[in-house]
Design a protein around this motif. Structure first.
Motif, PDB file in Angstrom:
ATOM      1  N   THR A  17       0.841  -1.210   0.000  1.00 29.91           N
ATOM      2  CA  THR A  17       0.000   0.000   0.000  1.00 29.91           C
ATOM      3  C   THR A  17       0.867   1.248   0.000  1.00 29.91           C
ATOM      4  O   THR A  17       0.592   2.204  -0.735  1.00 29.91           O
ATOM      5  N   LYS A  38      -8.247  -2.158  -4.368  1.00 31.18           N
ATOM      6  CA  LYS A  38      -7.916  -3.209  -3.400  1.00 31.18           C
ATOM      7  C   LYS A  38      -9.088  -4.184  -3.436  1.00 31.18           C
ATOM      8  O   LYS A  38     -10.078  -4.000  -2.712  1.00 31.18           O
ATOM      9  N   ASP A  49      -6.515   0.306   3.479  1.00 32.18           N
ATOM     10  CA  ASP A  49      -5.780   0.500   2.211  1.00 32.18           C
ATOM     11  C   ASP A  49      -6.647   1.277   1.216  1.00 32.18           C
ATOM     12  O   ASP A  49      -6.197   2.251   0.607  1.00 32.18           O
ATOM     13  N   GLU A 110      -3.952  -3.821  -5.830  1.00 34.23           N
ATOM     14  CA  GLU A 110      -3.164  -4.377  -4.720  1.00 34.23           C
ATOM     15  C   GLU A 110      -3.740  -5.700  -4.267  1.00 34.23           C
ATOM     16  O   GLU A 110      -4.895  -5.785  -3.854  1.00 34.23           O
TER      17      GLU A 110
END
Ligand SMILES: Nc1ncnc2c1ncn2[C@@H]1O[C@H](COP(=O)(O)OP(=O)(O)OP(=O)(O)O)[C@@H](O)[C@H]1O
Ligand SMILES: [Mg+2]
Length: 222
Positions: A17, A38, A49, A110
């Motif tokens: 992150t 995310k 995040d 991510e």
């Protein structure tokens, strides 16, 4: 040009992150329409995040758009989902990602933890990167132990047919850089056979410069 990148790490907490946020901020500062996604977050920290990404994106997107799957337990997604009697909807993740790609020229995705974190039975984070057809950027800690972790991650990614576009070494500790930290810079890319895109320093000092360099090497900035 549209570009997406899957940001994975050699472990949880290595700075995925942190690094993604630096790249996102740098691109947006320079007028690139960039977003960070995310897909799955797990843990008591909530959707931390995605909250970081939402803020850097000036709240252009809702938290649900940036983080469609949220599980409360700080566990691997498949384990948390079982405990919470939830079903992780991969189609929903694909839809949310696809939606972002219509609005943004660069989308960072991510992963959760590392590549072999299970999302479902026989379906891992690496499978998600492959399904989204994204090249992978590996974030690894700077310091002792990182050669092994970086090599394990890069080899696994390649064994699963993923393209690894490079490694970012992240200084999670700060302070004096000893021999391990100094030699990592040459040894990690040499042994892994993929480019070192940059070394992210600890803290704010020099972070934007490192991010700019990484974005350039990725071809996201001139
Ligand atoms: N270069 C750095 N300088 C200062 N702090 C850092 C740096 N890299 C990471 N951190 C801090 O370390 C912690 C873990 O980093 P981060 O949340 O980015 O890891 P992660 O890989 O995204 O973890 P997760 O698997 O939980 O998503 C955070 O508090 C973050 O702010
Ligand atoms: Mg994270």
């Amino acid at each position: 040009m549209k570009s997406g990148l899957f940001v994975t790490g050699t472990d949880t907490g290595v700075g995925k992150t942190h690094v993604t946020a630096l790249l996102l901020a740098e691109l947006r500062r320079r007028g690139v329409k960039a977003a960070a996604f995310k897909p799955i977050s797990c843990g008591t920290g909530g959707r931390h995040d995605a909250e970081i990404y939402a803020k850097l994106m000036d709240y252009e997107q809702t938290l649900n758009a940036l983080n469609p799957v949220y599980l409360r337990h700080p566990l691997a997604p498949s384990v948390a989902a079982r405990l919470e009697q939830q079903r992780i909807d991969l189609a929903e993740i694909r839809r949310a990602y696809s939606q972002l790609t219509t609005h943004y020229s660069t989308v960072f995705v991510e992963g959760a933890g590392g590549l072999l974190v299970p999302i479902k039975r026989d379906y891992f984070v690496a499978d998600l990167a492959r399904d989204l057809r994204l090249p992978v950027l590996v974030v690894a800690r700077l310091g002792l132990g990182t050669i092994n972790h970086a090599l394990l991650t890069v080899r696994q990614a390649q064994a699963m047919g993923l393209h690894v576009c490079g490694i970012v070494l992240n200084d999670t500790v700060g302070g004096h850089r000893g021999l391990a930290e100094q030699t990592n810079i040459k040894e990690v890319p040499r042994l892994c056979g993929v480019p070192l895109l940059g070394v992210v320093p600890h803290g704010k000092r020099g972070a934007a410069k490192a991010a700019r360099e990484i974005c350039r090497k990725l071809g996201l900035l001139r």
